[in-house]
Design an enzyme around this catalytic site. Structure first.
Site, PDB file in Angstrom:
ATOM      1  N   ASP A  76       0.830  -1.277   0.018  1.00 50.94           N
ATOM      2  CA  ASP A  76       0.042   0.073   0.081  1.00 50.94           C
ATOM      3  C   ASP A  76       0.836   1.313   0.093  1.00 50.94           C
ATOM      4  OD1 ASP A  76      -2.554   1.737   0.417  1.00 50.94           O
ATOM      5  OD2 ASP A  76      -1.648   1.902   2.465  1.00 50.94           O
ATOM      6  N   GLU A 146      -2.244  -5.371  -3.432  1.00 47.53           N
ATOM      7  CA  GLU A 146      -1.275  -4.446  -2.687  1.00 47.53           C
ATOM      8  C   GLU A 146      -0.060  -5.525  -1.935  1.00 47.53           C
ATOM      9  OE1 GLU A 146      -3.760  -0.566  -0.948  1.00 47.53           O
ATOM     10  OE2 GLU A 146      -3.839  -2.327   0.241  1.00 47.53           O
TER      11      GLU A 146
END
Length: 257
Positions: A76, A146
């Site tokens: 992320d 992610e």
């Protein structure tokens, strides 16, 4: 120096734990190689990237359960930074509010879920099949994307990962002109329609799932009757989704007037 420490303290003691049939390993290796354009150096990173928390496994002697959540956290950050830098350079005369909004549209859970499915990550994610109905409505695949980015970063380094994000994700799955232009507030549209027509409109929103994998369901009611239903990963998204479906139902009627 972080990568050797990460690998030695987490992965080396678990080599036996992660052993799987050779055909399954070959399938994962081939899938990863196809996605990133080269052979993975540390396949265990990618195996972990696709391990959903519903099938997390305890680490002997440590207060830790193995899942893709740590890699998701890392990915992320890497994804957000690469996209932020790209937008910063592409739009040199736009303010921070514009850049933040466009980045949010690119890396939000709906977008990442869609991209993950297009990449085929939904075929690679391991999860508890007994929770399939709940999990497929959440951010499971976007989270895996992610985590996948985090695995690539640890396996291949930042420059390789940056190139993957820019060429494999941004260029392939996002039309930035459309992303910038798309700013439709469907909720405002449905409220304006109701005011013109003298109708009463309201939203009933309920929550489902866990604290981490929460889903909001919004019912759009017109004159106290359910007119459309939408979902999202927060209340605002759910109401927008319901409003968009409501406008889609109204538009054919409006076009014939």
């Amino acid at each position: 120096m972080l990568l050797p420490l990460f690998v030695s303290t987490v992965f080396d003691p678990l080599t036996q734990f992660f052993r799987s049939p050779s055909d399954k390993e070959k399938k994962l290796k081939k899938a990863v190689a196809t996605l990133i354009g080269t052979r993975p150096s540390n396949l265990e990173l990618y195996r972990l990237a696709f391990m959903h928390t519903s099938v997390s496994k305890p680490v002997t002697g440590k207060d830790l359960r193995l899942s893709n959540e740590r890699l998701e956290y890392l990915g992320d950050a890497v994804l957000g930074m690469v996209v932020a830098e790209y937008l910063f350079k592409k739009y040199p005369y736009k303010d921070e509010g514009f850049l933040t909004e466009i980045r949010s549209r690119i890396v939000n859970r709906e977008s990442l879920n869609l991209v993950a499915r297009k990449l085929g990550l939904d075929k690679l994610v391991e999860y508890d099949p007994n929770r399939r109905t709940v999990l497929t409505r959440t951010s499971m695949y976007g989270d895996a994307l992610e985590a996948f980015v985090g695995a690539i970063y640890l396996d291949k380094g930042f420059q390789f990962t940056k190139k993957f994000i820019l060429k494999r994700l941004l260029s392939s799955y996002f039309d930035l002109d459309k992303v910038v232009e798309t700013n439709i507030n469907y909720k405002s549209q449905i409220i304006e329609w109701a005011q013109r027509e003298g109708r009463e409109v309201r939203f009933d929103v309920t929550e489902k799932g866990t604290a981490r994998h929460k889903e909001f369901i919004a019912e759009l009611l017109i004159d106290n009757e359910v007119f459309a239903t939408g979902s999202g990963f927060n209340k605002k998204k759910a109401e927008q989704s319901a409003s968009e479906k409501g406008m889609e139902k109204l538009n054919p009627v409006k076009s014939t007037e």
